[in-house]
Design a protein around this motif. Sequence first.
Motif, mmCIF file in Angstrom:
data_model
loop_
_atom_site.group_PDB
_atom_site.id
_atom_site.type_symbol
_atom_site.label_atom_id
_atom_site.label_comp_id
_atom_site.label_asym_id
_atom_site.label_seq_id
_atom_site.Cartn_x
_atom_site.Cartn_y
_atom_site.Cartn_z
ATOM 1 N N LEU A 22 6.838 -14.031 -7.564
ATOM 2 C CA LEU A 22 7.066 -12.970 -6.573
ATOM 3 C C LEU A 22 7.328 -11.644 -7.277
ATOM 4 O O LEU A 22 6.867 -10.592 -6.826
ATOM 5 C CB LEU A 22 8.239 -13.342 -5.663
ATOM 6 N N THR A 25 3.926 -10.182 -8.407
ATOM 7 C CA THR A 25 3.114 -9.590 -7.346
ATOM 8 C C THR A 25 3.775 -8.324 -6.810
ATOM 9 O O THR A 25 3.088 -7.378 -6.452
ATOM 10 C CB THR A 25 2.880 -10.577 -6.193
ATOM 11 N N PRO A 33 -3.472 1.821 -7.248
ATOM 12 C CA PRO A 33 -4.697 1.031 -7.100
ATOM 13 C C PRO A 33 -5.696 1.367 -8.200
ATOM 14 O O PRO A 33 -5.826 2.528 -8.599
ATOM 15 C CB PRO A 33 -5.227 1.445 -5.736
ATOM 16 N N THR A 35 -8.954 0.563 -7.865
ATOM 17 C CA THR A 35 -10.249 0.842 -7.272
ATOM 18 C C THR A 35 -10.343 2.321 -6.902
ATOM 19 O O THR A 35 -9.336 2.984 -6.677
ATOM 20 C CB THR A 35 -10.457 -0.001 -6.009
ATOM 21 N N LEU B 44 -2.533 -3.829 -1.511
ATOM 22 C CA LEU B 44 -1.710 -3.171 -2.520
ATOM 23 C C LEU B 44 -1.331 -4.144 -3.631
ATOM 24 O O LEU B 44 -1.284 -3.771 -4.800
ATOM 25 C CB LEU B 44 -0.461 -2.577 -1.866
ATOM 26 N N ILE B 45 -1.070 -5.412 -3.253
ATOM 27 C CA ILE B 45 -0.735 -6.402 -4.283
ATOM 28 C C ILE B 45 -1.946 -6.647 -5.180
ATOM 29 O O ILE B 45 -1.819 -6.878 -6.364
ATOM 30 C CB ILE B 45 -0.241 -7.701 -3.615
ATOM 31 N N ARG B 47 -4.005 -4.365 -5.914
ATOM 32 C CA ARG B 47 -4.272 -3.033 -6.505
ATOM 33 C C ARG B 47 -5.540 -2.385 -5.963
ATOM 34 O O ARG B 47 -6.383 -1.891 -6.721
ATOM 35 C CB ARG B 47 -4.312 -3.126 -8.027
ATOM 36 N N ARG B 48 -5.699 -2.431 -4.649
ATOM 37 C CA ARG B 48 -6.713 -1.609 -3.993
ATOM 38 C C ARG B 48 -6.038 -0.913 -2.828
ATOM 39 O O ARG B 48 -4.929 -1.287 -2.446
ATOM 40 C CB ARG B 48 -7.908 -2.462 -3.553
ATOM 41 N N ASN B 52 -7.296 2.344 5.112
ATOM 42 C CA ASN B 52 -6.585 3.627 5.159
ATOM 43 C C ASN B 52 -7.458 4.718 5.749
ATOM 44 O O ASN B 52 -7.170 5.894 5.619
ATOM 45 C CB ASN B 52 -6.143 4.041 3.753
ATOM 46 N N ARG B 53 -8.539 4.329 6.428
ATOM 47 C CA ARG B 53 -9.482 5.344 6.880
ATOM 48 C C ARG B 53 -9.169 5.844 8.281
ATOM 49 O O ARG B 53 -9.256 7.027 8.558
ATOM 50 C CB ARG B 53 -10.910 4.780 6.873
ATOM 51 N N LEU B 211 16.783 -23.673 1.147
ATOM 52 C CA LEU B 211 15.569 -23.941 0.366
ATOM 53 C C LEU B 211 14.611 -24.846 1.154
ATOM 54 O O LEU B 211 13.427 -24.531 1.311
ATOM 55 C CB LEU B 211 15.964 -24.609 -0.953
ATOM 56 N N ALA B 317 -6.612 16.468 5.648
ATOM 57 C CA ALA B 317 -8.059 16.628 5.506
ATOM 58 C C ALA B 317 -8.787 15.419 6.073
ATOM 59 O O ALA B 317 -9.939 15.523 6.457
ATOM 60 C CB ALA B 317 -8.406 16.817 4.036
ATOM 61 N N LEU B 318 -8.126 14.269 6.137
ATOM 62 C CA LEU B 318 -8.825 13.060 6.578
ATOM 63 C C LEU B 318 -8.956 12.993 8.100
ATOM 64 O O LEU B 318 -10.019 12.783 8.620
ATOM 65 C CB LEU B 318 -8.105 11.820 6.052
ATOM 66 N N TRP B 374 7.934 -9.833 5.929
ATOM 67 C CA TRP B 374 7.257 -9.357 4.720
ATOM 68 C C TRP B 374 7.187 -10.457 3.686
ATOM 69 O O TRP B 374 6.203 -10.580 2.955
ATOM 70 C CB TRP B 374 7.980 -8.121 4.186
ATOM 71 N N TRP B 378 4.155 -11.575 1.335
ATOM 72 C CA TRP B 378 4.373 -11.510 -0.109
ATOM 73 C C TRP B 378 4.045 -12.858 -0.739
ATOM 74 O O TRP B 378 3.307 -12.945 -1.727
ATOM 75 C CB TRP B 378 5.823 -11.117 -0.311
ATOM 76 N N VAL B 379 4.590 -13.936 -0.153
ATOM 77 C CA VAL B 379 4.355 -15.270 -0.706
ATOM 78 C C VAL B 379 2.878 -15.621 -0.616
ATOM 79 O O VAL B 379 2.318 -16.239 -1.508
ATOM 80 C CB VAL B 379 5.216 -16.312 0.032
ATOM 81 N N TRP B 381 0.294 -13.872 -1.070
ATOM 82 C CA TRP B 381 -0.521 -13.338 -2.159
ATOM 83 C C TRP B 381 0.083 -13.661 -3.510
ATOM 84 O O TRP B 381 -0.261 -13.037 -4.503
ATOM 85 C CB TRP B 381 -0.719 -11.833 -1.965
ATOM 86 N N THR B 382 1.042 -14.585 -3.535
ATOM 87 C CA THR B 382 1.645 -14.976 -4.808
ATOM 88 C C THR B 382 1.312 -16.413 -5.173
ATOM 89 O O THR B 382 0.942 -16.706 -6.298
ATOM 90 C CB THR B 382 3.180 -14.818 -4.735
#
Lengths: 184, 419
Positions: A22, A25, A33, A35, B44-45, B47-48, B52-53, B211, B317-318, B374, B378-379, B381-382
Amino acid sequence: MGALREYFAAIGRTIVTLGDGLAVTFSYLLRKPTTIQYPDRTAQPVVAMLPERSRGMLENDVEHCTGCSMCAKQCPIDCIHITVVKDEETKTRSLTQFDIDAGKCMYCGLCVEACPIGCLRHSLEFEGAMYDINRLMLHFVTEPRVVAKPPKKGEEVQFAPRGSIVRKFLYEAGARPPSSGGAS
Amino acid sequence: MPEWAQSIMTSSITWAVLAGVMAYMLTLVGIPVYTWWERRGAALIQRRPGPNRRGPYGLVQAIADAVKLAVKEDVVPAGANKWMHAIAPMIVMTVALTTFAVIPWSGDIELFGKTVRLQVADLNFGIIFILAISSMAVYGVTLAGWSSNNKYSMLGGLRAGAQMVSYEIALGLAVVGMVLVYGTLKLNLMVAGQEGSLFQWGLFQAPLAFLIYMVATYAETNRVPFDLVEADSEIVAGFHTEYSSLRFGLFYMGEYVHMAVSAVLTVILFFGGYHVPWAHTLFGTTPYATLFPWVMAALAALCLALAWDTSRPKRRALTQGNMIFAAILVAVAGGALLLATLYGLFYDVAWFAALCSMVTQVAVLVVKFLFFFWLFIWVRWTVPRFRYDQLMKLGWKVMLPLALFNIGLTSVLVLAGWL
């Protein structure tokens, strides 16, 4: 007793490793990012950033085309259509049709290798989205023109800038010009 | 205050309806936002940038997704059992929504001599109700898998049957441990039992139960790492392979509602519900009313920060829609500051202070809820997906003995008077 210890040790390891995962990530979440936002957050237009030997859409500089049809014969999917008409009176050959169906082209580059003049080449353009696929049939010959003579030995041929021809036809057909890079 | 207004405010129906509205706000209204959140978090996890458009931070994308789902063609496969095929998604969704009925959103507050609470139904077997109702979800999933006349759906349904039943046992036994600790089945009394110091929270009273509960919850909601029921890389989409349009939407929403219930229940069982630790020591006799202006100030600060961010020239601007979004945020911030000011003026009016403390408690619960929601994303994508035999091994050979051990341990501790 050893098995029981292993049982609880495994549970402990699970918690620790899960925390590790965790943490990794989450650290990625906070990084920038990698990209690039296509197309309008790039430093310059995407076409300008492509490598020199990229195979974009085909274009033919008909001013220098001899109408030899070598490219059409090489094309494995027959997406190049050439018509040459011979005028019996003046004994000249005219190019009346030079169409490339960019919607069919698979960018193999065999036609470019076959072209003896070098007037048929790949541009770097690739953004050819249209509302109608038939518009991707690019007519490079707008009115019949007498074919060019092959250049003599040692003669340098000045072609139009790479991409300038196909870009004009694409915009006429309705492709959206790429949004200016570097803005926003 | 006139008589009729008093009777409305002290009526239990009013607060039941408000609690119902609260539940719907967090689920049905929240679902588009959760899908956006999930996609954005995933992006985001990895890294992209993610969606957001459309709209500020890509928020309008969520509405576009919903509209797309609603206007799609609704296909019922040939050879499907039409009746079962239609009823399966309804079961999943209904069951998930029903469990919200017993969630206490706030503690008891005094209004004109009467005690009210933001809760739809104060059942004296509250936690059993949630377990009983949510275990019905497996019928929806299994029926969907069976009625679709599709091999992948069938496999998904089978997996659902085995997985959800297996982990329900561990889940139920973990909850038994918490029932021992609190000595009640009522959810609002469970939360009341966690008042005071941080170490009164269920997490510190019974960490082992927490747990087990967390792992079993992820299996119950069919989320990664236990998403074998839909396992998109193995069996297409599992039980909802043959669903399209709003029927698929119902499964999709059902999953998110189920996650929401689980997140709220985690907060209520283990993280002190609407309580702030050491509230009475730190903030006096009416801690939640005292906290009210601070909560409002925090909300206003958050809204203003977001408004500033969206109206920066770089973003403007977007889309021009960002300006509308920023304006709404500024209005919300203004409203929050106004309420804080009102509290400053009228804090000695008993009913107003009581309402303020209720709002604070709901806000505390929602913040904790959002964290656990969340955590689901989070989990996801982990942790990679379990293999099926690993899943069963974990469920029966690890979770079940551990849960039984936890019950024994907790019983001894309770008997010894340590809990």
